[in-house]
Scaffold this motif. Structure first.
Motif: not given
Length: 374
Positions: A161-173, A188-194
């Motif tokens: 699970a890649a967290k968004p870069k600091a200072g951006t509003t990008d979602p985790a993927v 990458e794809m949208a992060l699934p629930d869980g």
């Protein structure tokens, strides 16, 4: 154990499980498939000690029980039986008798108690994703998995699970990465629930390929369970459990260049066809193809002391200063083969620096390719 089962159902399940079984085994029991009949189902299990697949299939059970039988032999027999036939499996003592129509086979078995079971253990992280998404993650990265045994930590796909870069509003993927040191694929794809708290894990190449074979027939939802040491994929009546690669995946972000300023846009299909033609001349070992770029013109060339030379020109979109750069033609074809849109964008810096390749229409995938001297 005594059961009757449709040949098509038996063949389909044997086809899934037998491919896990290695052709050569120093431990005889690992050449066998474990057959267990109970509660109206035949369960088939195959393992190589690192990877285990279990599949259940409906069967008419006359006498419940269990047996082990040579996996590849059983599969070959089922494959050669006539369509629509019924198969009777009868295990007594150390023999498994298979009857179908007028055919009868007797196969030697090994003790069920000797069959290795993968330690279950707790798999605390669970999430679901669609078969199409998992296929996409695998298909766009598997070509870049290293086959070099000494760099075992590159012999798989790194999922995290890649967290968004600091200072951006990008979602985790959810991100899948593979590299062999010459090229890198990151999808990458949208992060699934869980999946937000999953550990970064390296799924071995064999596991990746086995899961991919099963996905073509899979129902839509795949459940993934993870721990630090194991992964499990469950769908339909199949459960595939695998050990993970015990190693640290390199910091791949460091090899993705950010300052490449020379942009080349090509039609990936036309480009791949031209590369393939020109590469006919390149030497088998290096497979090198040179790209010579000038304003809106790309000249592909290859030379070989034995075979001669080849050149081909393509109209492209390129407005930077002239550049000559060489690549392994097979790597170019692997990457352009992943691009489904009408445009591939190559971002280059100079002949010695890595090149970034993207699909103009799809930002979810990124590829890095190391150049070579030509």
């Amino acid at each position: 154990m005594k059961i009757t089962i449709e040949r098509a159902a038996l063949l389909r399940s044997l086809g899934h499980v037998q491919s896990v079984v290695e052709r050569r085994n120093t431990i005889p029991i690992l050449s066998n498939v474990l057959l267990r009949a109970e509660n109206g189902e035949l369960s088939l299990t195959a393992t190589d000690m690192d990877l285990e697949i279990v599949e259940s299939v409906p069967a008419d059970i006359a006498r419940p029980g269990a047996a082990t039988a040579p996996a590849h032999t059983l599969y070959d027999i089922a494959r050669k039986l006539p369509d629509g036939s019924q198969v009777e499996l009868d295990a007594t003592g150390d023999l498994l008798t298979l009857r179908s129509g007028r055919s009868q086979f007797k196969l030697g078995t090994l003790p069920v108690d000797d069959y290795p079971q993968m330690a279950q253990g707790d798999l605390p992280h669970r999430f679901q994703l669609s078969a199409a998404d998992l296929k996409m993650l695998v298909d766009r990265t598997k070509f870049a998995i290293s086959t070099e045994e000494t760099r075992y930590y590159l012999n798989g796909i790194y999922i995290h699970a890649a967290k968004p870069k600091a200072g951006t509003t990008d979602p985790a993927v959810l991100r899948a990465v593979a590299t062999d040191g010459h090229r890198l694929a990151r999808v990458e794809m949208a992060l699934p629930d869980g999946a937000a708290s999953i550990p970064g894990v390296i799924i071995p190449r064999k596991t990746v390929l086995e899961v991919r074979k099963l996905l073509d027939e899979a129902a839509d939802r795949i459940e993934v369970q993870l721990s630090d040491t194991k992964v499990r994929f469950a769908f339909d009546s199949i459960t595939l459990t695998s050990k993970l690669i015990d190693g640290t995946f390199p910091d791949y972000e460091r090899v993705i260049p950010s300052g490449n300023d020379k942009a080349l846009e090509v039609d990936p299909k036309l480009f791949a066809a031209a590369v393939d033609r020109v590469a006919t001349i390149s030497t088998e070992k290096s497979r090198a193809v040179k790209l010579s770029l000038d304003r809106n013109v790309l000249t592909l060339s290859a030379n070989s002391p034995e075979a001669g030379s080849a050149t081909e020109e393509l109209e492209v979109s390129y407005n930077a200063s002239p550049l000559e750069i060489g690549f392994n033609s097979r790597y170019l074809l692997d990457i352009t083969g992943q691009i489904e849109g009408d445009g591939a964008r190559f971002m280059m810096a100079d002949p010695g620096s890595p090149t970034v390749v993207r699909d103009v229409a799809d930002g979810s995938a990124l590829y890095v390719l190391m150049p070579m001297r030509v």
